[in-house]
Design an enzyme around this catalytic site. Structure first.
Site, PDB file in Angstrom:
ATOM      1  N   ASP A  71      -1.751   9.332   2.623  1.00 20.31           N
ATOM      2  CA  ASP A  71      -3.011   9.038   1.933  1.00 20.31           C
ATOM      3  C   ASP A  71      -4.139   9.924   2.445  1.00 20.31           C
ATOM      4  O   ASP A  71      -4.256  10.174   3.648  1.00 20.31           O
ATOM      5  CB  ASP A  71      -3.368   7.564   2.145  1.00 20.31           C
ATOM      6  N   ASN A 111       0.799   1.152   5.254  1.00 23.50           N
ATOM      7  CA  ASN A 111       0.485   2.055   6.350  1.00 23.50           C
ATOM      8  C   ASN A 111      -0.675   2.964   5.947  1.00 23.50           C
ATOM      9  O   ASN A 111      -0.570   3.703   4.961  1.00 23.50           O
ATOM     10  CB  ASN A 111       1.715   2.897   6.708  1.00 23.50           C
ATOM     11  N   LYS A 113      -1.663   5.693   7.015  1.00 25.54           N
ATOM     12  CA  LYS A 113      -1.336   7.118   7.042  1.00 25.54           C
ATOM     13  C   LYS A 113      -0.263   7.491   6.017  1.00 25.54           C
ATOM     14  O   LYS A 113       0.091   8.664   5.896  1.00 25.54           O
ATOM     15  CB  LYS A 113      -0.868   7.533   8.438  1.00 25.54           C
ATOM     16  N   GLU A 114       0.237   6.500   5.297  1.00 26.86           N
ATOM     17  CA  GLU A 114       1.269   6.791   4.309  1.00 26.86           C
ATOM     18  C   GLU A 114       0.731   6.489   2.904  1.00 26.86           C
ATOM     19  O   GLU A 114       0.007   7.291   2.327  1.00 26.86           O
ATOM     20  CB  GLU A 114       2.551   6.039   4.655  1.00 26.86           C
ATOM     21  N   MET A 115       1.037   5.314   2.357  1.00 24.88           N
ATOM     22  CA  MET A 115       0.581   5.020   0.999  1.00 24.88           C
ATOM     23  C   MET A 115      -0.830   4.422   0.983  1.00 24.88           C
ATOM     24  O   MET A 115      -1.475   4.361  -0.061  1.00 24.88           O
ATOM     25  CB  MET A 115       1.586   4.108   0.306  1.00 24.88           C
TER      26      MET A 115
END
Length: 321
Positions: A71, A111, A113-115
């Site tokens: 993201d 998360n 840092k992810e989605m």
């Protein structure tokens, strides 16, 4: 039972690496729903990142990056492992923090840092769409759209992502012409050198944990500390799930930090730091040939047509405001 079948069965039983079985789909409608969700970027806050973004089924279930992009274009903390044959994993993620595919599917959604979303927002988004409401009602007794049913459906789809019928599988089943003599020698070396101590079973890995750098220290700038992050024990520092070697020629770059881009270099490094062995160029090349023989039939995926959003669907927020 024919003599050939008896021979094939005996051969498979005697080897430390066993064949990958074709998928046995018992809930096709749930699998179809899970496939839609796997490809649906609306599970992310940005409306742009889907499960397939980091586990791209066009590139053997990985994103072919050292570490994934999350993201707001954030750099992910670790190399994205392949989703192919992940049903054989002892646990999910490099450090094994998710017990199964269902638990894993929920992790990246929330998360940052992810989605970059939340489970609540993801559920609200999917539940706002009438076609999804019907599909969940058809597949779950309580009709509920929840993070539990969303991840259950995604896991059902991921369970089908297996790669049978590799040349090495054909060899194990009795076709001794399926791989070359150099490849057979590579498999012999793979066993004799000691690689098979960790890379065994149907996935040729993924069924145990091991320290990265048993004999020599593995030098990396990646901050991941492996299972120590879960257990808090010093002995678990740099202990990671042993990755699968299935389709390994397609799932570069290698290691948890994604620092190595060729199989030749990966084999050389692992022999050195894990086993204390120095391989000749010929031996390395033959082992690489064996590893390449583990590439199986890739899942043939027809992209799903996703249902449209509507006025009740939360709007994506792809940019920093």
């Amino acid at each position: 039972m024919s003599t050939n079948l008896l021979f094939a069965t005996s051969s498979v039983a005697q080897e430390p690496i066993s064949i990958i079985e074709a998928a046995n789909i018992t809930e096709p409608e749930k699998v179809a729903l899970g496939k839609m969700l796997y490809f649906d970027p609306r599970l992310s806050k940005s409306g742009y990142i889907s499960c397939n973004s980091c586990h791209n089924l066009a590139t053997a279930g990985v994103d072919s990056l050292a570490t994934s992009i999350g993201d707001q274009w954030q750099q992910g903390p670790i190399n994205s492992p392949t989703v192919l044959n992940s049903r054989y994993n002892i646990a999910q993620f490099w450090d094994g923090r998710a017990k199964d595919l269902k638990e894993q599917a929920g992790g990246p959604i929330a998360n940052p840092k992810e989605m970059g979303s939340t489970h609540s927002l993801a559920v609200t988004t999917i539940a706002s769409i009438p076609e999804y409401q019907k599909l969940f009602a058809d597949n779950f007794d309580n009709n509920a759209i929840s993070i539990d049913t969303i991840t259950d459906a995604i896991a059902a789809f991921e369970e089908t992502l297996v790669t049978p019928n590799s040349p090495f599988d054909q060899y194990l089943m009795g076709n001794k012409q399926a791989i070359s003599s150099n490849t057979i020698n590579g498999y012999r070396l793979f066993k004799e050198v000691g690689c098979v101590g960790c890379h065994n079973g149907p996935a040729a890995g993924n069924n145990m944990y091991m320290k990265m750098g048993v004999v020599k220290t593995f030098v990396t700038t990646n901050p991941a500390i492996g299972r120590q992050a879960l257990t808090g024990k010093a002995i678990d520092k740099n202990v990671f799930k042993v990755p699968t070697l299935r389709n390994i020629e397609l799932t570069y770059p290698y290691f948890h930090d994604g620092s190595v881009w060729t199989l030749e270099e990966a084999v050389t490094i692992m022999a050195d730091i894990q086993l204390g062995k120095k391989l000749s160029e010929k031996d390395t090349q033959d082992i690489v040939l064996f590893l390449q023989s583990l590439t199986g039939d890739q899942p043939q995926i027809v992209l799903p047509i996703l249902p449209p959003s509507n006025k009740n669907t939360p709007k994506p927020t792809p940019f920093i405001l």
